[in-house]
Design a protein around this motif. Structure first.
Motif, PDB file in Angstrom:
ATOM      1  N   GLY A  66       1.007  -1.114   0.248  1.00 26.90           N
ATOM      2  CA  GLY A  66      -0.061  -0.103   0.026  1.00 26.90           C
ATOM      3  C   GLY A  66       0.901   1.171   0.001  1.00 26.90           C
ATOM      4  N   ALA A  67       0.093   2.346  -0.625  1.00 26.56           N
ATOM      5  CA  ALA A  67       0.689   3.677  -0.538  1.00 26.56           C
ATOM      6  C   ALA A  67       2.281   3.777  -1.346  1.00 26.56           C
ATOM      7  N   ASN A  96       9.570   8.513  -3.831  1.00 25.73           N
ATOM      8  CA  ASN A  96       8.373   9.198  -3.022  1.00 25.73           C
ATOM      9  C   ASN A  96       8.784  10.491  -2.474  1.00 25.73           C
ATOM     10  N   PRO A  97       9.902  10.659  -1.836  1.00 24.15           N
ATOM     11  CA  PRO A  97      10.021  12.242  -1.445  1.00 24.15           C
ATOM     12  C   PRO A  97       9.583  13.378  -2.114  1.00 24.15           C
ATOM     13  N   LYS A 102       3.938  15.250   1.613  1.00 28.10           N
ATOM     14  CA  LYS A 102       4.354  15.246   2.738  1.00 28.10           C
ATOM     15  C   LYS A 102       4.166  13.376   3.173  1.00 28.10           C
ATOM     16  N   LEU A 103       5.241  12.969   3.653  1.00 31.09           N
ATOM     17  CA  LEU A 103       5.422  11.613   3.919  1.00 31.09           C
ATOM     18  C   LEU A 103       5.567  11.855   5.507  1.00 31.09           C
ATOM     19  N   LYS A 316       2.683  12.803 -10.493  1.00 31.86           N
ATOM     20  CA  LYS A 316       1.991  12.999  -9.232  1.00 31.86           C
ATOM     21  C   LYS A 316       1.504  11.816  -8.688  1.00 31.86           C
ATOM     22  N   ALA A 317       1.500  11.647  -7.415  1.00 29.94           N
ATOM     23  CA  ALA A 317       1.185  10.464  -6.722  1.00 29.94           C
ATOM     24  C   ALA A 317      -0.495  10.086  -6.805  1.00 29.94           C
ATOM     25  N   GLU A 318      -0.856   9.025  -6.736  1.00 30.53           N
ATOM     26  CA  GLU A 318      -2.386   8.846  -6.953  1.00 30.53           C
ATOM     27  C   GLU A 318      -2.997   9.330  -5.617  1.00 30.53           C
TER      28      GLU A 318
END
Length: 318
Positions: A66-67, A96-97, A102-103, A316-318
């Protein structure tokens, strides 16, 4: 020396001599941010078996999908730095960064890089009916019919997605990117003829290639792949193109230096195992020979590299 002083000295010496042993857990969970059966899981299970034998303790693969791998990474970032919880991560860890606003962790400060494990070239495949058998033929076809061809994406922001975006950009192609939730669904659509193209890891697509259900046009690494030496690289058409994925081992920040070194040395020894090397070769994987310090520097350079690619492609992230 008085008896009390002698006992205190002996106790201190014993504590020092057993410090390294106390730092080693009896069981280590190897967290994987993907479902069982995928490329990351395959690498994790092969490595866990080798490490269990070499380190005299059990390594258990714990899937936390996930993610884009962030769920597993967050769990490791918050774990005790005692070597009992580690992360077998994919390239997404350094992408991912730049992909997420924001993580819940810091990719550098919250982790201890231990060792690089393997790299994995991607391979551009097509439905057998596509009237193009090479990358130059695909480029000509796409330019003759701009916007008519589609390429499946196995996860927005993945390394293979970004490789496809750079390919389109460098070749000047108008090909529509269609996102899917995972490699399996993306490949199924190509096999069914609903989508013409996809870039996938060699491990995921090689059986489909051998069965003739898809055809290979080019690989994303600088060098040709041992399992498919007849397939050219994209770099042979677009010089300098190089987009291999990789897998690496991380622990939480603040790990004991001796335990970290033991793990790094065990990984390097495992990568020399004929059985593991053969397994990796069969899966299209290339063992990485990076030590702990080298892997840490590699992670930093990869973060900077992928940040530029994300910025350039606008992913872009989903």
């Amino acid at each position: 020396m008085q008896r009390r002083e002698l006992l205190a000295a002996l106790g201190g010496a014993l504590a020092l001599s057993t410090k390294g042993l106390q730092a080693q857990p009896s069981v280590t969970r190897l967290l994987v941010g993907a479902t069982p059966g995928g490329g990351t899981d395959i690498v994790a299970r092969a490595l866990a078996q080798e490490l269990s034998t070499r380190m005299g303790r059990q390594f258990i693969v714990d899937n936390r999908p996930g993610a884009a791998g962030n769920i597993a990474a967050q769990a490791v970032a918050k774990a005790q730095p005692d070597g009992a919880t580690l992360l077998l991560s994919y390239t997404s860890h350094v992408i991912n960064p730049s992909l997420y606003d924001k993580l819940p962790f810091d990719t550098v400060r919250d982790f201890t890089p231990i060792a690089g494990v393997a790299s994995l070239p991607g391979i551009l495949v097509a439905h057998p009916a596509l009237p193009a058998n090479t990358l130059p033929e695909l480029i000509a076809l796409a330019k003759a019919s701009p916007g008519k061809l589609n390429i499946a994406i196995a996860g927005l922001g993945s390394s293979n997605h970004l490789a496809g975006e750079v390919l389109k950009r460098e070749a000047g192609l108008q090909i529509t990117s269609v996102p899917y939730k995972g490699t399996g669904p993306a490949l199924q659509e190509v096999v069914a003829g609903q989508i013409e193209l996809v870039i996938s890891g060699v491990a995921s697509v090689q059986q489909l290639l051998k069965a003739g259900k898809v055809k290979a046009l080019a690989v994303t690494s600088l060098q040709r792949v041992a399992e498919f030496p007849q397939v050219p690289t994209i770099a042979e058409t677009l010089p300098g193109f190089d987009f291999s994925s990789w897998y690496g081992l991380f622990g939480p920040a603040g790990m004991d230096a001796a335990e970290t070194q033991r793990l790094a040395q065990a990984v390097q020894a495992a990568l020399q195992s004929p059985a593991l090397r053969e397994r990796f070769r069969h899966e299209g994987l290339i063992p990485m020979a990076s030590g702990q310090a080298e892997f840490g520097s590699f992670v930093q350079s990869e973060m900077a590299r992928w940040a530029k690619i994300v910025s350039t492609t606008g992913a872009k992230a989903e």
